[in-house]
Design a protein around this motif. Sequence first.
Motif, PDB file in Angstrom:
ATOM      1  N   PHE A 118     -11.820 -33.123 115.251  1.00 33.15           N
ATOM      2  CA  PHE A 118     -11.703 -34.304 116.110  1.00 33.15           C
ATOM      3  C   PHE A 118     -12.017 -33.930 117.556  1.00 33.15           C
ATOM      4  CE2 PHE A 118      -8.899 -35.130 112.521  1.00 33.15           C
ATOM      5  CZ  PHE A 118      -9.354 -36.380 112.113  1.00 33.15           C
ATOM      6  N   ASN A 119     -12.797 -34.770 118.190  1.00 31.17           N
ATOM      7  CA  ASN A 119     -13.185 -34.621 119.598  1.00 31.17           C
ATOM      8  C   ASN A 119     -12.608 -35.772 120.409  1.00 31.17           C
ATOM      9  OD1 ASN A 119     -15.404 -33.625 121.767  1.00 31.17           O
ATOM     10  ND2 ASN A 119     -15.420 -35.856 121.712  1.00 31.17           N
ATOM     11  N   VAL A 120     -12.187 -35.475 121.621  1.00 31.03           N
ATOM     12  CA  VAL A 120     -11.726 -36.501 122.557  1.00 31.03           C
ATOM     13  C   VAL A 120     -12.823 -36.778 123.579  1.00 31.03           C
ATOM     14  CG1 VAL A 120     -10.086 -37.072 124.383  1.00 31.03           C
ATOM     15  CG2 VAL A 120      -9.299 -35.910 122.306  1.00 31.03           C
ATOM     16  N   TYR A 151      -6.861 -30.703 119.335  1.00 33.54           N
ATOM     17  CA  TYR A 151      -8.192 -31.263 119.137  1.00 33.54           C
ATOM     18  C   TYR A 151      -9.224 -30.139 119.175  1.00 33.54           C
ATOM     19  CZ  TYR A 151      -6.498 -36.050 119.563  1.00 33.54           C
ATOM     20  OH  TYR A 151      -5.853 -37.258 119.353  1.00 33.54           O
ATOM     21  N   TYR A 152     -10.301 -30.317 118.438  1.00 32.82           N
ATOM     22  CA  TYR A 152     -11.327 -29.273 118.323  1.00 32.82           C
ATOM     23  C   TYR A 152     -12.182 -29.193 119.581  1.00 32.82           C
ATOM     24  CZ  TYR A 152     -15.469 -26.819 116.541  1.00 32.82           C
ATOM     25  OH  TYR A 152     -16.514 -25.941 116.355  1.00 32.82           O
ATOM     26  N   SER A 153     -12.494 -30.347 120.175  1.00 32.63           N
ATOM     27  CA  SER A 153     -13.410 -30.353 121.309  1.00 32.63           C
ATOM     28  C   SER A 153     -13.138 -31.545 122.211  1.00 32.63           C
ATOM     29  CB  SER A 153     -14.871 -30.380 120.834  1.00 32.63           C
ATOM     30  OG  SER A 153     -15.125 -31.532 120.049  1.00 32.63           O
ATOM     31  N   ILE A 154     -13.709 -31.456 123.404  1.00 31.00           N
ATOM     32  CA  ILE A 154     -13.706 -32.551 124.358  1.00 31.00           C
ATOM     33  C   ILE A 154     -15.145 -32.782 124.798  1.00 31.00           C
ATOM     34  CG2 ILE A 154     -11.344 -32.420 125.245  1.00 31.00           C
ATOM     35  CD1 ILE A 154     -12.304 -30.491 127.382  1.00 31.00           C
ATOM     36  N   SER A 155     -15.455 -34.017 125.148  1.00 28.20           N
ATOM     37  CA  SER A 155     -16.812 -34.325 125.592  1.00 28.20           C
ATOM     38  C   SER A 155     -16.761 -35.283 126.759  1.00 28.20           C
ATOM     39  CB  SER A 155     -17.629 -34.949 124.449  1.00 28.20           C
ATOM     40  OG  SER A 155     -17.053 -36.179 124.036  1.00 28.20           O
ATOM     41  N   ILE A 156     -17.847 -35.286 127.511  1.00 26.55           N
ATOM     42  CA  ILE A 156     -17.980 -36.257 128.592  1.00 26.55           C
ATOM     43  C   ILE A 156     -19.424 -36.728 128.618  1.00 26.55           C
ATOM     44  CG2 ILE A 156     -18.492 -34.581 130.426  1.00 26.55           C
ATOM     45  CD1 ILE A 156     -16.537 -36.383 132.182  1.00 26.55           C
ATOM     46  N   ASP A 157     -19.614 -38.002 128.970  1.00 23.16           N
ATOM     47  CA  ASP A 157     -20.970 -38.559 128.952  1.00 23.16           C
ATOM     48  C   ASP A 157     -21.825 -37.932 130.037  1.00 23.16           C
ATOM     49  OD1 ASP A 157     -21.292 -40.649 131.441  1.00 23.16           O
ATOM     50  OD2 ASP A 157     -19.205 -40.525 130.758  1.00 23.16           O
ATOM     51  N   ASP A 158     -23.121 -37.830 129.779  1.00 22.12           N
ATOM     52  CA  ASP A 158     -24.060 -37.343 130.787  1.00 22.12           C
ATOM     53  C   ASP A 158     -24.833 -38.528 131.356  1.00 22.12           C
ATOM     54  OD1 ASP A 158     -25.560 -35.791 132.444  1.00 22.12           O
ATOM     55  OD2 ASP A 158     -26.914 -35.047 130.900  1.00 22.12           O
ATOM     56  N   HIS A 159     -24.129 -39.290 132.191  1.00 20.37           N
ATOM     57  CA  HIS A 159     -24.742 -40.398 132.921  1.00 20.37           C
ATOM     58  C   HIS A 159     -24.331 -40.294 134.380  1.00 20.37           C
ATOM     59  CE1 HIS A 159     -26.505 -42.626 129.597  1.00 20.37           C
ATOM     60  NE2 HIS A 159     -25.405 -42.376 128.893  1.00 20.37           N
TER      61      HIS A 159
END
Length: 327
Positions: free
Chosen positions: A6-8, A30-38
């Motif tokens: 699961f990623n947040v 949680y396995y990973s975190i992400s953030i948008d590239d905008h």
Amino acid sequence: MRPVKFNVGLPNGDFANISTFAKRAEELGYYSISIDDHFFMRNMFGTPDLPHLECYTVLAALATATRAIRLAPLVTAMSYRTPQLLAKIIATLDNISGGRLIAGLGAGWFKEEYDAYIYPYPSNAERMEQLADGIKLLKAMWTQEAATYSGRFFKVEKAFCNPKPVQKPYPPIMIGGGGKRILQIAAQEADILNLNPPVTEGVVNLTEAFKFDKPEVKRRIAMVKEFLKAAGRQSDALEISGGGFVIAAKDSATADAMIAATARAVGIADVEAARNSPLVLAGTFEDLKRELAWRVENFGMTYYFLNFQSLDAMETFAKEVMPSFTR
């Protein structure tokens, strides 16, 4: 079958809030975190001028603020930085994080952003070919001592990318999208496919997005299997991931009210279609567990990129739902 992960999806805008989410996600397992590239985005009310931080600067800061959780841009348009520069950025971040970066890549879609920043916005077909060409250059930069590559759009001549990424031969490549050519590129080049509705008009059309229903997801995954076979790869060589807005409550009445309110807020009239969409994970906690188990079984989808409405919602999901899949 791969383990379920699961990623947040981190809320962009305020770094203190982003950091709080990231650190708590790590604590919760949680396995990973992400953030948008905008560089900017429009929210559900159409507002484009809210604070929006740059993806890789944020990821670099989070790499030093966390210890174990993996980090991902979701996803980087090949148009926004030359692939030569992107290779250096990703290699640097993989070193800063001790080998925790996932290289999330895409063809780009948000035309308003391209226009505002005076980036050329070629056709959908050409942007996809730029993605394919750029990935080959990235791999050359990460694996060759003095990289030399000449493609249709991009080239380097004896370019050094030292230090190389910590992960060998390079960080996992995740491609985001759902169009036929994107699926083919993912089958040829990627480790993870983040399967989403194709965006073909330069802006997300929610009515069209919700047509990307479960039968369509299954059809696209079947296409991926054929593309993997054609590329000479095993049918399970590409991990399938998907996104979802989490709307959950302990009891059905509360969950139903939350789902209806969210649908109204984004202008979706068919609440039942929204509830059953692969883009949404909605209902009671037991509903969510059943739905996730169904997607694992029927889609072979093992990696979930989730968006939560609050820190409390992220914490509750970790306590109520995740233990059924991550023991």
